[in-house]
Design a protein around this motif. Structure first.
Motif, PDB file in Angstrom:
ATOM      1  N   ARG A  32       2.762   2.147  -0.375  1.00 14.98           N
ATOM      2  CA  ARG A  32       3.029   3.154   0.648  1.00 14.98           C
ATOM      3  C   ARG A  32       3.786   2.600   1.845  1.00 14.98           C
ATOM      4  O   ARG A  32       3.943   3.276   2.857  1.00 14.98           O
ATOM      5  CB  ARG A  32       1.709   3.787   1.096  1.00 14.98           C
ATOM      6  N   PRO A  75       6.639  -1.059   3.035  1.00 18.85           N
ATOM      7  CA  PRO A  75       7.220  -2.352   2.654  1.00 18.85           C
ATOM      8  C   PRO A  75       6.142  -3.446   2.616  1.00 18.85           C
ATOM      9  O   PRO A  75       6.168  -4.323   1.749  1.00 18.85           O
ATOM     10  CB  PRO A  75       8.252  -2.629   3.749  1.00 18.85           C
ATOM     11  N   THR A  82       4.314  -3.410  -0.551  1.00 20.37           N
ATOM     12  CA  THR A  82       5.144  -3.954  -1.640  1.00 20.37           C
ATOM     13  C   THR A  82       5.164  -5.480  -1.572  1.00 20.37           C
ATOM     14  O   THR A  82       5.061  -6.169  -2.594  1.00 20.37           O
ATOM     15  CB  THR A  82       6.572  -3.370  -1.554  1.00 20.37           C
ATOM     16  N   GLY A 135      17.536   1.134  -7.905  1.00 19.34           N
ATOM     17  CA  GLY A 135      18.790   1.193  -7.162  1.00 19.34           C
ATOM     18  C   GLY A 135      18.744   0.536  -5.798  1.00 19.34           C
ATOM     19  O   GLY A 135      17.758  -0.109  -5.426  1.00 19.34           O
ATOM     20  N   LEU A 136      19.829   0.718  -5.064  1.00 20.32           N
ATOM     21  CA  LEU A 136      19.970   0.162  -3.726  1.00 20.32           C
ATOM     22  C   LEU A 136      18.849   0.691  -2.823  1.00 20.32           C
ATOM     23  O   LEU A 136      18.606   1.897  -2.779  1.00 20.32           O
ATOM     24  CB  LEU A 136      21.329   0.587  -3.164  1.00 20.32           C
ATOM     25  N   GLY A 157      13.625  -1.596  -3.100  1.00 20.84           N
ATOM     26  CA  GLY A 157      12.597  -2.519  -2.621  1.00 20.84           C
ATOM     27  C   GLY A 157      12.528  -3.808  -3.430  1.00 20.84           C
ATOM     28  O   GLY A 157      11.548  -4.553  -3.338  1.00 20.84           O
ATOM     29  N   LYS A 158      13.579  -4.106  -4.181  1.00 19.42           N
ATOM     30  CA  LYS A 158      13.590  -5.305  -5.025  1.00 19.42           C
ATOM     31  C   LYS A 158      13.493  -6.589  -4.194  1.00 19.42           C
ATOM     32  O   LYS A 158      12.705  -7.482  -4.497  1.00 19.42           O
ATOM     33  CB  LYS A 158      14.869  -5.338  -5.891  1.00 19.42           C
ATOM     34  N   THR A 175      12.457  -6.819  -1.123  1.00 27.08           N
ATOM     35  CA  THR A 175      11.155  -6.812  -0.431  1.00 27.08           C
ATOM     36  C   THR A 175      10.068  -7.373  -1.344  1.00 27.08           C
ATOM     37  O   THR A 175       9.247  -8.205  -0.922  1.00 27.08           O
ATOM     38  CB  THR A 175      10.808  -5.362  -0.007  1.00 27.08           C
ATOM     39  N   PRO A 198       9.334   8.798   2.164  1.00 25.50           N
ATOM     40  CA  PRO A 198      10.332   7.742   2.389  1.00 25.50           C
ATOM     41  C   PRO A 198       9.793   6.318   2.244  1.00 25.50           C
ATOM     42  O   PRO A 198      10.543   5.409   1.894  1.00 25.50           O
ATOM     43  CB  PRO A 198      10.813   8.009   3.821  1.00 25.50           C
ATOM     44  N   GLU A 199       8.518   6.116   2.494  1.00 28.97           N
ATOM     45  CA  GLU A 199       7.966   4.758   2.414  1.00 28.97           C
ATOM     46  C   GLU A 199       7.129   4.570   1.156  1.00 28.97           C
ATOM     47  O   GLU A 199       6.441   3.548   1.021  1.00 28.97           O
ATOM     48  CB  GLU A 199       7.107   4.472   3.648  1.00 28.97           C
ATOM     49  N   ALA A 200       7.190   5.511   0.256  1.00 29.66           N
ATOM     50  CA  ALA A 200       6.387   5.406  -0.972  1.00 29.66           C
ATOM     51  C   ALA A 200       7.254   4.910  -2.122  1.00 29.66           C
ATOM     52  O   ALA A 200       8.424   5.288  -2.245  1.00 29.66           O
ATOM     53  CB  ALA A 200       5.787   6.757  -1.309  1.00 29.66           C
ATOM     54  N   ARG A 201       6.687   4.035  -2.932  1.00 32.15           N
ATOM     55  CA  ARG A 201       7.392   3.519  -4.106  1.00 32.15           C
ATOM     56  C   ARG A 201       6.423   3.475  -5.279  1.00 32.15           C
ATOM     57  O   ARG A 201       5.224   3.267  -5.103  1.00 32.15           O
ATOM     58  CB  ARG A 201       7.901   2.099  -3.861  1.00 32.15           C
TER      59      ARG A 201
HETATM   60  N1  ADP Z   1       7.064   0.985  -0.084  1.00 26.50           N
HETATM   61  C1  ADP Z   1       8.191   0.291   0.169  1.00 26.50           C
HETATM   62  N2  ADP Z   1       8.449  -0.838  -0.520  1.00 26.50           N
HETATM   63  C2  ADP Z   1       9.589  -1.544  -0.287  1.00 26.50           C
HETATM   64  N3  ADP Z   1      10.531  -1.211   0.605  1.00 26.50           N
HETATM   65  C3  ADP Z   1      10.330  -0.100   1.324  1.00 26.50           C
HETATM   66  C4  ADP Z   1       9.156   0.695   1.144  1.00 26.50           C
HETATM   67  N4  ADP Z   1       9.220   1.744   2.004  1.00 26.50           N
HETATM   68  C5  ADP Z   1      10.359   1.619   2.679  1.00 26.50           C
HETATM   69  N5  ADP Z   1      11.044   0.507   2.299  1.00 26.50           N
HETATM   70  C6  ADP Z   1      12.341   0.084   2.850  1.00 26.50           C
HETATM   71  O1  ADP Z   1      13.303   0.163   1.815  1.00 26.50           O
HETATM   72  C7  ADP Z   1      14.236  -0.908   1.957  1.00 26.50           C
HETATM   73  C8  ADP Z   1      14.192  -1.765   0.707  1.00 26.50           C
HETATM   74  O2  ADP Z   1      15.191  -2.732   0.833  1.00 26.50           O
HETATM   75  P1  ADP Z   1      15.353  -3.916  -0.195  1.00 26.50           P
HETATM   76  O3  ADP Z   1      14.042  -4.536  -0.494  1.00 26.50           O
HETATM   77  O4  ADP Z   1      16.442  -4.787   0.336  1.00 26.50           O
HETATM   78  O5  ADP Z   1      15.852  -3.105  -1.487  1.00 26.50           O
HETATM   79  P2  ADP Z   1      16.745  -3.568  -2.728  1.00 26.50           P
HETATM   80  O6  ADP Z   1      16.710  -5.062  -2.807  1.00 26.50           O
HETATM   81  O7  ADP Z   1      16.099  -2.899  -3.895  1.00 26.50           O
HETATM   82  O8  ADP Z   1      18.129  -3.017  -2.454  1.00 26.50           O
HETATM   83  C9  ADP Z   1      13.857  -1.686   3.187  1.00 26.50           C
HETATM   84  O9  ADP Z   1      14.592  -1.212   4.272  1.00 26.50           O
HETATM   85  C10 ADP Z   1      12.369  -1.354   3.333  1.00 26.50           C
HETATM   86  O10 ADP Z   1      11.936  -1.433   4.661  1.00 26.50           O
END
Ligand code: ADP
Ligand code: MG
Length: 143
Positions: A4, A6, A9, A31-32, A35-36, A38, A126-129
């Motif tokens: 829920r 970053p 994650t 995709g872009l 959260g990969k 992260t 927006p913050e859920a994955r």
């Molecule tokens: N639950 C979540 N897990 C991971 N990232 C999240 C989540 N919610 C929001 N975000 C945001 O999404 C973005 C993920 O970026 P990043 O990890 O660089 O993605 P990727 O490498 O897949 O392109 C960051 O800005 C992060 O703060």
């Protein structure tokens, strides 16, 4: 598994990094902004990497020292499995370390059958994955 924020994650990544055995290849899908990177930062922390982990988009590969070598690949700019072979795929995916591959879709044919696939999908908000992990040994290690 659902996260829920970053932070959640990264925490999930830390758990993976603590339990993963040497020789593991983790193929990220998503995709872009999925959260990969992260998740990769959390995995590095779980592995005991002290250096800051940043996206290897321009350099293709960053290597770190943890309880085993960590090799973080970004295949975004690779257009074929052959290009991955050219930058040293077999050494990067060696039995001594952990190899993380972002945009693994681009080099799918060069990945070992035993690669752990981690797909990150949008969740509810927006913050859920949704983090889907398939393949031994990680599937069994996580709650
Ligand atoms: N639950 C979540 N897990 C991971 N990232 C999240 C989540 N919610 C929001 N975000 C945001 O999404 C973005 C993920 O970026 P990043 O990890 O660089 O993605 P990727 O490498 O897949 O392109 C960051 O800005 C992060 O703060
Ligand atoms: Mg990334």
């Amino acid at each position: 598994m659902r996260t829920r924020s970053p932070r959640e994650t990264r925490d999930l990544g830390e758990l993976i990094g603590r339990s993963v055995p040497p020789g593991t290849v983790i193929a990220f899908r998503g995709g872009l902004g999925a959260g990969k990177t992260t998740l990769a930062k959390g995995i590095a922390r779980g592995l005991g990497v002290e250096d800051e982990v940043t996206s290897p988009t321009y350099t293709l590969v960053f290597e770190y020292r943890g309880r085993m070598p960590l090799r973080h690949v970004d295949a975004y700019r690779l257009s074929s499995p052959a290009e991955f072979e050219e930058i040293g795929a077999s050494e990067l995916m060696g039995t001594d370390g952990l190899c993380l591959i972002e945009w693994s879709e681009n080099v799918a044919a060069a990945l070992p059958a035993e690669a752990v696939v981690v797909e990150i999908l949008p969740g509810d908000g927006p913050e859920a994955r949704i983090v889907e992990i398939s393949g031994s040994p990680l599937e069994e290690l996580l709650p």
